[in-house]
Write an enzyme that holds these catalytic residues in place. Structure first.
Site, PDB file in Angstrom:
ATOM      1  N   ARG A 255       0.861  -1.182   0.000  1.00 34.77           N
ATOM      2  CA  ARG A 255       0.000   0.000   0.000  1.00 34.77           C
ATOM      3  C   ARG A 255       0.897   1.232   0.000  1.00 34.77           C
ATOM      4  O   ARG A 255       1.963   1.247   0.631  1.00 34.77           O
ATOM      5  CB  ARG A 255      -0.926   0.029   1.228  1.00 34.77           C
ATOM      6  CG  ARG A 255      -2.116  -0.923   1.125  1.00 34.77           C
ATOM      7  CD  ARG A 255      -3.124  -0.408   0.123  1.00 34.77           C
ATOM      8  NE  ARG A 255      -4.342  -1.196   0.071  1.00 34.77           N
ATOM      9  CZ  ARG A 255      -4.600  -2.131  -0.838  1.00 34.77           C
ATOM     10  NH1 ARG A 255      -3.701  -2.406  -1.766  1.00 34.77           N
ATOM     11  NH2 ARG A 255      -5.743  -2.791  -0.834  1.00 34.77           N
ATOM     12  N   ASP A 279       4.516   0.576  -7.187  1.00 34.06           N
ATOM     13  CA  ASP A 279       3.255   0.254  -7.854  1.00 34.06           C
ATOM     14  C   ASP A 279       2.057   0.852  -7.134  1.00 34.06           C
ATOM     15  O   ASP A 279       0.952   0.854  -7.667  1.00 34.06           O
ATOM     16  CB  ASP A 279       3.099  -1.270  -7.935  1.00 34.06           C
ATOM     17  CG  ASP A 279       1.877  -1.691  -8.747  1.00 34.06           C
ATOM     18  OD1 ASP A 279       1.759  -1.228  -9.903  1.00 34.06           O
ATOM     19  OD2 ASP A 279       1.045  -2.465  -8.231  1.00 34.06           O
ATOM     20  N   GLU A 284      -3.857   7.901  -5.299  1.00 35.60           N
ATOM     21  CA  GLU A 284      -3.936   7.294  -6.619  1.00 35.60           C
ATOM     22  C   GLU A 284      -5.163   7.818  -7.364  1.00 35.60           C
ATOM     23  O   GLU A 284      -6.226   7.951  -6.766  1.00 35.60           O
ATOM     24  CB  GLU A 284      -4.000   5.774  -6.501  1.00 35.60           C
ATOM     25  CG  GLU A 284      -2.738   5.165  -5.898  1.00 35.60           C
ATOM     26  CD  GLU A 284      -2.763   3.647  -5.812  1.00 35.60           C
ATOM     27  OE1 GLU A 284      -3.770   3.044  -6.267  1.00 35.60           O
ATOM     28  OE2 GLU A 284      -1.809   3.053  -5.309  1.00 35.60           O
ATOM     29  N   HIS A 303      -0.502   0.610 -10.192  1.00 32.90           N
ATOM     30  CA  HIS A 303      -1.204  -0.349  -9.329  1.00 32.90           C
ATOM     31  C   HIS A 303      -1.663  -1.582 -10.117  1.00 32.90           C
ATOM     32  O   HIS A 303      -2.837  -1.958 -10.083  1.00 32.90           O
ATOM     33  CB  HIS A 303      -2.393   0.323  -8.640  1.00 32.90           C
ATOM     34  CG  HIS A 303      -2.780  -0.354  -7.350  1.00 32.90           C
ATOM     35  ND1 HIS A 303      -3.257   0.329  -6.252  1.00 32.90           N
ATOM     36  CD2 HIS A 303      -2.766  -1.666  -6.983  1.00 32.90           C
ATOM     37  CE1 HIS A 303      -3.530  -0.527  -5.278  1.00 32.90           C
ATOM     38  NE2 HIS A 303      -3.238  -1.741  -5.697  1.00 32.90           N
ATOM     39  N   SER A 305       0.471  -4.595 -10.164  1.00 31.49           N
ATOM     40  CA  SER A 305       1.303  -5.752  -9.830  1.00 31.49           C
ATOM     41  C   SER A 305       0.484  -6.997  -9.509  1.00 31.49           C
ATOM     42  O   SER A 305       0.969  -8.116  -9.669  1.00 31.49           O
ATOM     43  CB  SER A 305       2.223  -5.430  -8.653  1.00 31.49           C
ATOM     44  OG  SER A 305       1.476  -5.103  -7.497  1.00 31.49           O
TER      45      SER A 305
END
Length: 340
Positions: A255, A279, A284, A303, A305
């Protein structure tokens, strides 16, 4: 629907899925299941398998559509469900999240006596490939060679090897252990960090949370894969970044709020560490003006992965739904006290 519940948890350390819940009296009346996803509701709903006459299936992709069914639902199978609707879910007994992280729901007004389960066992292989792929990017000079190719330039530079390097994995749940297995296939040394230092077979050494800095200093690469909890928020700040070796790389696939971003920007600018592969971010999408975008020693991915595959995740839900209807233990139970 009348039922009694019994939960049993194993002691763990940043390791999801350590709890099981048993529904002592399986529901006899038809169970209402709400499938919610802002973009792919139908894709997930089509894959739900349930005994005829035992389940009423409802679908929604907006808060307004969900509100029409929230008071009747017994089971919620969802991604990014509007938390403000949960207090209206008076019949709710179980939530299956279409992902590995549950922190967004736990920050909501969570109804009492509701089981929360996560999609366990799906994301580890994806995230292991992401991690090792980007580690190879650092050793194989991929970006430099592609740039040379575009310029038709022949500039031999020897790659380095992952073999013999130390990978520190912070968080040894199913995802962390999947990463460890792939890393060991590359003959990397794998060390881990969890809350208590409890050993796992995939790591040669496990440090307790109290020895976090020692683990960081021992690692050439560090990957963060812990859940976001009050204990782990801001886990990596200036002191932790200074504990890393100057040639070390930091990988965050957990996170964004695990890292204190201002400290990381400074560490990267002043080369306390070699670089970061990120990532996930505190905000976001990552804001266009964020310094990460322009830093040559930073990789930014959006984001991705651990991508969600409806077939893989709904297979887990179908197994848990069968268990729920039979009054058996649900898999992937989240301990609401520990938040993972």
């Amino acid at each position: 629907m009348s039922s009694s519940w019994d939960a049993a948890c194993q002691d763990g350390a940043w390791e999801p899925g350590a709890c099981a819940i048993v529904l002592r009296m399986p529901p006899k009346a038809p169970v209402t299941v709400l499938v919610y996803h802002p973009d792919e509701t139908q894709a997930y709903a089509r894959l739900v398998r349930a005994p005829r006459g035992r389940v009423r299936l409802r679908v929604a992709s907006t808060p307004a559509e969900a509100m029409a069914h929230v008071e009747e639902m017994d089971v919620l199978y969802a991604w990014d469900f509007p938390p403000a609707l949960l207090p209206h879910a008076k019949r709710l007994r179980w939530i299956q999240v279409m992902g590995a992280g549950v922190d967004r729901l736990l920050d909501a007004p969570f109804p009492p006596r509701v089981a929360l389960t996560r999609a366990e066992g799906v994301f580890g292989p994806w995230m292991a490939e992401y991690t090792l792929g980007w580690l190879l990017w650092t050793t194989q000079h991929m970006e430099a060679f592609r740039a040379d190719q575009r310029q038709r330039r022949w500039e031999p530079v020897n790659p380095t090897r992952l073999r013999g390097k130390t990978l520190g994995i912070v968080g040894l749940g199913s995802i962390g252990r999947a990463i460890a297995r792939i890393a060991r296939a590359f003959e990397m040394h794998v060390v881990g960090v969890n809350r208590t230092g409890r050993r796992v077979p995939e790591a040669t050494r496990v440090y307790p949370r109290a020895a976090f800095h020692e683990a960081l200093a021992a690692s050439d690469y560090v990957v963060l894969v812990v859940p976001l909890t009050p204990e782990t928020r801001g886990l990596v700040g200036e002191a932790e970044l200074r504990a890393l070796r100057p040639e070390a790389w930091l990988v965050n696939i957990g996170r964004g709020s695990l890292i204190q971003e201002e400290a990381l920007v400074r560490a990267l600018q002043e080369r306390w560490v070699a670089g970061a592969i990120l990532d996930v971010f505190a905000t976001e999408p990552l804001l266009p003006e964020h310094p990460f975008w322009g830093m040559p020693n930073v990789v930014v991915t959006p984001h991705i992965s651990g991508p969600s595959d409806a077939a893989e995740i709904t297979k887990i839900f179908n197994e848990n739904l069968r268990r729920f209807l039979e009054g058996r233990a649900l898999r992937g139970r989240v301990d609401l006290r520990r938040r993972y």
